[in-house]
Enzyme design. Structure first.
Site, PDB file in Angstrom:
ATOM      1  N   ASP A 105       9.971   9.870  -1.909  1.00 49.48           N
ATOM      2  CA  ASP A 105       9.706  10.792  -0.800  1.00 49.48           C
ATOM      3  C   ASP A 105       8.390  10.435  -0.099  1.00 49.48           C
ATOM      4  O   ASP A 105       7.524   9.777  -0.679  1.00 49.48           O
ATOM      5  CB  ASP A 105       9.584  12.229  -1.316  1.00 49.48           C
ATOM      6  CG  ASP A 105      10.901  12.749  -1.874  1.00 49.48           C
ATOM      7  OD1 ASP A 105      11.952  12.174  -1.557  1.00 49.48           O
ATOM      8  OD2 ASP A 105      10.850  13.740  -2.635  1.00 49.48           O
TER       9      ASP A 105
HETATM   10  N1  URA Z   1      12.438  12.922  -7.117  1.00 50.04           N
HETATM   11  C1  URA Z   1      11.876  13.550  -6.061  1.00 50.04           C
HETATM   12  O1  URA Z   1      12.009  14.763  -5.910  1.00 50.04           O
HETATM   13  N2  URA Z   1      11.168  12.816  -5.189  1.00 50.04           N
HETATM   14  C2  URA Z   1      10.955  11.479  -5.339  1.00 50.04           C
HETATM   15  O2  URA Z   1      10.277  10.875  -4.520  1.00 50.04           O
HETATM   16  C3  URA Z   1      11.543  10.839  -6.441  1.00 50.04           C
HETATM   17  C4  URA Z   1      12.280  11.587  -7.320  1.00 50.04           C
END
Ligand code: URA
Length: 262
Positions: A105
């Site tokens: 993310d």
């Molecule tokens: N899970 C999430 O919520 N975000 C990420 O970036 C990776 C795994």
């Protein structure tokens, strides 16, 4: 380079899946040193043997694998109108060929692989492969043994099935984290740090799993994937090539679907 199986050579040079390579071989268009070759297990040496597909010579180029310490605030994509992308941090000479293996993310930090090797990357990301990923996480709220059990049993995050068993290890919780609680804007003072290992990659999976347990993720960092740990010496925004040993380990992992012991 040394000898290798013809099908492995073709996967890389044709950027094809294993089944795609099988099809090409069946068509009879692959030749080795000018002779048609139908057998995937045929051993070749890319430095010595000349392989072609439909008369087109296939050139062996060493594959590239990098680990990037992704900083927060950049997107895992090649281009983005609003934000920096992970590619902005990559000044490798073969940057144009590289792509990220999976996604983190915008605000997530930590280990991200980049490669030019489509077949192996694809295999690593395939849901059937269960590649392990470990995250360090700080959440607003308190985690207990009940959460550890819930993670181990699988959590309903609104998908068809519960998440696969995940390992939650609580590192620090509660009173000794007053500073972190202030940073996390958490007036109740309840902040917990933990490590969690999952072996699938659903959208926002970690955040959704904790949300289901009543905790909001305020910091998330991937520290390990497919048996390879983020190099502590890499500051956020820095990358390095994987060592030969790491690259081999990653390939073994992708081949065995993460079932081998590291
Ligand atoms: N899970 C999430 O919520 N975000 C990420 O970036 C990776 C795994």
């Amino acid at each position: 380079m040394g000898a290798m199986r013809l099908d492995k050579f073709l996967e890389k040079t044709l950027q094809e899946s294993r089944s795609g390579v099988k099809k090409e071989l069946k068509k009879g268009i692959i030749s080795v040193n000018g002779e048609p070759e139908l057998h995937p297990e045929r051993k070749i040496d890319p430095d010595v043997d000349r392989v072609s597909a439909g008369g087109r010579p296939l050139i062996w180029e060493k594959s590239v694998w990098l680990m990037l310490h992704k900083p927060g605030g950049c997107v895992t994509a090649a281009e983005d109108a609003g934000h920096r992308t992970v590619m902005d941090y990559i000044d490798h000479p073969r940057r144009a060929e590289l792509f990220p293996v999976g996604r983190l993310d915008l605000d997530t930090e930590g280990l991200l692989f980049l490669t030019n090797e489509g077949a192996t990357a694809h295999r690593m990301l395939s849901p059937s492969h269960h590649v392990e990923k470990t995250y360090f996480v700080r959440v607003r709220g308190e985690l207990t043994d009940a959460d550890v059990r819930a993670f181990a049993e699988g959590i309903d995050i609104g998908e068809k099935k519960k998440t696969l068993p995940a390992e939650l290890r609580i590192l620090r919780s509660g009173a000794d984290m007053a500073d972190e609680a202030r940073d996390a804007d958490c007036p109740s003072g309840k902040v917990t740090e933990a490590e969690v290992t999952i072996c699938e990659g659903k959208f926002h999976q970690i955040k959704r799993m904790f949300a289901r347990q009543g905790c909001e993720v305020v910091y998330l960092k991937r520290i390990r994937m497919a048996g390879i740990t983020l190099d502590e010496k890499l500051a956020p925004g820095r990358w390095r090539e994987l060592t030969k040993e790491e690259t081999e380990r990653l390939h073994t992992y992708a081949e065995t679907g993460g079932s081998s012991d590291f």
